[in-house]
Design a protein around this motif. Structure first.
Motif, PDB file in Angstrom:
ATOM      1  N   VAL B 134       0.739  -1.037  -0.207  1.00 26.48           N
ATOM      2  CA  VAL B 134      -0.075  -0.010  -0.090  1.00 26.48           C
ATOM      3  C   VAL B 134       0.780   1.412  -0.107  1.00 26.48           C
ATOM      4  CG1 VAL B 134      -1.881   1.213   1.182  1.00 26.48           C
ATOM      5  CG2 VAL B 134      -1.785  -1.271   1.500  1.00 26.48           C
ATOM      6  N   GLU B 185       9.330  -9.089  -4.210  1.00 21.64           N
ATOM      7  CA  GLU B 185       8.243  -9.185  -5.089  1.00 21.64           C
ATOM      8  C   GLU B 185       7.260  -8.173  -4.990  1.00 21.64           C
ATOM      9  OE1 GLU B 185       7.236 -13.107  -3.571  1.00 21.64           O
ATOM     10  OE2 GLU B 185       6.843 -13.948  -5.664  1.00 21.64           O
ATOM     11  N   ILE B 188       8.152  -5.362  -7.127  1.00 21.69           N
ATOM     12  CA  ILE B 188       7.989  -5.789  -8.734  1.00 21.69           C
ATOM     13  C   ILE B 188       6.305  -5.535  -8.875  1.00 21.69           C
ATOM     14  CG2 ILE B 188       7.750  -7.653 -10.286  1.00 21.69           C
ATOM     15  CD1 ILE B 188      10.179  -8.918  -8.877  1.00 21.69           C
ATOM     16  N   MET B 189       5.800  -6.072  -7.796  1.00 20.24           N
ATOM     17  CA  MET B 189       4.451  -6.039  -8.128  1.00 20.24           C
ATOM     18  C   MET B 189       3.846  -4.757  -8.225  1.00 20.24           C
ATOM     19  SD  MET B 189       1.786  -8.250  -5.817  1.00 20.24           S
ATOM     20  CE  MET B 189       3.127  -9.631  -5.725  1.00 20.24           C
ATOM     21  N   MET B 190       4.136  -3.709  -7.205  1.00 19.18           N
ATOM     22  CA  MET B 190       3.490  -2.409  -6.810  1.00 19.18           C
ATOM     23  C   MET B 190       4.209  -1.435  -7.585  1.00 19.18           C
ATOM     24  SD  MET B 190       0.819  -3.370  -5.158  1.00 19.18           S
ATOM     25  CE  MET B 190       0.238  -4.602  -4.173  1.00 19.18           C
ATOM     26  N   ASP B 193       5.962  -3.371 -12.183  1.00 18.59           N
ATOM     27  CA  ASP B 193       4.814  -3.763 -13.253  1.00 18.59           C
ATOM     28  C   ASP B 193       3.975  -2.555 -13.307  1.00 18.59           C
ATOM     29  OD1 ASP B 193       6.241  -6.048 -13.555  1.00 18.59           O
ATOM     30  OD2 ASP B 193       4.482  -7.318 -12.633  1.00 18.59           O
ATOM     31  N   ARG B 194       3.478  -2.125 -12.335  1.00 22.10           N
ATOM     32  CA  ARG B 194       2.426  -0.906 -12.244  1.00 22.10           C
ATOM     33  C   ARG B 194       3.068   0.464 -13.001  1.00 22.10           C
ATOM     34  NH1 ARG B 194      -1.890   0.258  -8.049  1.00 22.10           N
ATOM     35  NH2 ARG B 194      -2.066  -2.155  -7.707  1.00 22.10           N
ATOM     36  N   TYR B 214      11.313 -14.326 -12.247  1.00 20.78           N
ATOM     37  CA  TYR B 214      11.044 -12.983 -12.704  1.00 20.78           C
ATOM     38  C   TYR B 214      12.242 -12.438 -13.351  1.00 20.78           C
ATOM     39  CZ  TYR B 214       7.390 -12.987  -8.931  1.00 20.78           C
ATOM     40  OH  TYR B 214       6.349 -13.183  -8.215  1.00 20.78           O
ATOM     41  N   GLN B 219      11.132  -9.059 -15.566  1.00 18.37           N
ATOM     42  CA  GLN B 219      10.286  -8.133 -14.605  1.00 18.37           C
ATOM     43  C   GLN B 219      11.527  -7.728 -13.337  1.00 18.37           C
ATOM     44  OE1 GLN B 219       7.428 -11.494 -13.837  1.00 18.37           O
ATOM     45  NE2 GLN B 219       6.075  -9.928 -13.457  1.00 18.37           N
TER      46      GLN B 219
END
Lengths: 214, 285
Positions: B134, B185, B188-190, B193-194, B214, B219
């Motif tokens: 977040v 991770e 990478i995710m937040m 990739d975003r 990844y 990524q």
């Protein structure tokens, strides 16, 4: 004797107390273990209050520059609800807070996880076998695509694993075992690294305090 | 009657502990050095990606670990800081793990002092905030709203190092030194990739295998896995440097190799003893 030296000695003696468990369970190990658990619990309580609760909630409810922001009572009350789990009659209220946490977490994470852990990975598997150029890349790409397909076949349980399907499943489980072996190898390396770190501390920081320089 | 090899297979585990201790202590005490060959691989990819950044670029380092994984990750923090600072790349750092703040500060201030780099001008430590993913999402739109001050309470909008850095998209690269979740991770995710930002990382050896996928998807631009990754990076940073400081990870790699040899030896002995015992009891096919 400086505080630094006292710290090094405490660290060294407690390390030796913990390593003594390798011989057998003993009071020195128990003492160090209980000390660690107690110290950790105390540390995290204070850390959470001073670094999470005070700056993220209290200082927003009652800002340093003065005033009172009643909207910040809402997260305060919701946090209090979490503690109601300790009172059986009011425990149901904690579900409101949990629902908010789960809902927000899921909303933020689901699409991101799907993109990162599923779609991008599938996309990465759809490759030209000759991608990369060299023979090593050819072999790597073939192993990767075969591994993914056969691994998925192994986890398909609606058809009995016989014939060609069974053969593919066997290739899948074999490759999974290779992956677990690699993972175990890395785990061994990690544990040895921690031992090396602590040994370096004992040899190059603790021994010199006794005049022993290696 | 049990053979010698079968007796070895049933060796008291304390003997193995003593041999393991010796396998680590002797190479360290003798300051044994084994060559660390650097060829293409995740460590080299990360090094090359940083090397390709122009002077004055801005890189975020996230110290997502605590003292329990310090032997593996702290040498990476030091080596990465050395590489970034010698290339005059500005470092904005933070921590998704509470104890990461002081560990990061230790690495940055030590390297910064040795290279004559100034805090707030060449590097800054924004500190720790709870929230993980977040928090990263919020930083994607406004870093200053999440970190109005650094770890010491100094306003970040007045710092030269933060000029032009308002959101994650203003950074050229993100590097997470991670011991678990939240860590690589999550970044990478937040973020990767975003917001399409290059993400690199360093992790404990335990978590390296789960991050390798990844790398093949791009990524993750590069990865330092465990003490080996730290040793690789220290070796690359030292190339061409006159009288480089002693490398913590490089010193540990000889002990690591000897310990691995001892473990392999015991695995082989254990398996031979198992098969020998099975054969003697008539259970072998």
């Amino acid at each position: 004797m400086s505080w630094e030296v006292i710290g090094i000695w405490l660290g060294a003696l407690l390390s030796l107390c913990l390593y003594s468990f390798l011989y057998k369970d003993n009071p020195f190990y128990k003492f160090a273990e209980h000390l660690f658990v107690g110290m950790s619990a105390g540390y995290w309580v204070i850390y959470a209050i001073m670094n999470v609760l005070v700056p993220n909630w209290w200082q927003k409810l009652v800002p340093l520059e003065g005033g009172f922001q009643p909207i910040w009572l809402v997260p305060g009350v919701l946090s209090l609800f979490m503690l109601f789990r300790l009172i059986p009659k009011l425990a149901g209220l904690s579900r409101l807070s949990l629902a908010l946490i789960v809902g927000t977490g899921a909303g933020i994470s689901i699409t991101a996880m799907l993109q990162t852990r599923a779609l991008a990975q599938v996309n990465g598997t759809i490759i030209a076998l000759g991608q990369g150029g060299g023979w090593f890349d050819w072999v790597s790409n073939i192993i990767m695509v075969t591994g993914v397909v056969c691994g998925l076949v192994y986890f398909f349980f609606s058809k009995s694993h016989t014939g060609v399907f069974g053969g593919a499943a066997n290739v899948g489980i074999t490759l999974l075992m290779v992956a677990f072996g690699a993972s175990f190898g890395y785990t061994v390396m990690a544990r040895i690294s921690l031992l090396i770190g602590q040994t370096q501390f004992l040899l190059f920081e603790w021994l010199p305090t006794m005049g022993i320089h290696l | 009657m049990a053979t010698f090899i079968e007796k070895l297979g049933n060796l008291d585990r304390r003997v193995i502990f003593v041999l393991m201790a010796l396998a680590v202590i002797i190479p360290l005490a003798l300051r044994m050095n084994l060559p660390i060959p650097i060829d293409k691989g995740p460590s080299k990819n990360l090094f090359d990606a940083i090397d390709a950044l122009p002077e004055g670029s801005r890189v975020l380092i996230s110290f997502d670990y605590d003292p329990s994984t310090m032997p593996e990750l702290q040498p990476m923090a030091v080596a990465l800081s050395q590489h970034l600072m010698t290339r005059d790349i500005r470092i904005v750092s933070l921590a998704l793990w509470p104890m990461g703040v002081s560990l990061g500060n230790e690495a940055l201030s030590a390297v910064g002092d040795s290279l004559g780099k100034e805090e707030y001008v060449d590097w800054v430590n924004l500190g720790y905030k709870i929230g993980g993913g977040v928090l990263i999402v919020r930083m994607g739109s406004d870093i200053q709203s999440v970190f109005p001050t650094d770890y010491g309470g100094n306003p970040v909008d007045e710092m030269p190092v933060m000029q032009g850095v308002n959101k994650l998209g203003d950074l050229d690269m993100i590097i997470s030194l991670s011991a678990g979740d939240p860590g690589i991770e999550t970044w990478i995710m937040m973020a990767g990739d975003r917001y399409n930002i290059a993400v690199g990382g360093g992790c404990t050896a335990v978590s390296a295998p789960q991050l390798y996928p990844y790398l093949s998807t791009g990524q993750l631009i590069g990865l330092l896995g465990g003490l080996k990754g730290a040793g690789d990076y220290e070796t690359m940073v030292r190339i061409g440097v006159e009288n480089p400081p002693p490398g913590i990870a490089i010193a540990g790699m000889a002990a690591q190799s000897v310990a691995h040899l001892v473990i392999m030896l015991f695995i082989i002995i254990g398996n031979i003893a198992y098969l020998s015992e099975k054969k003697r009891k008539g259970g072998a096919k």
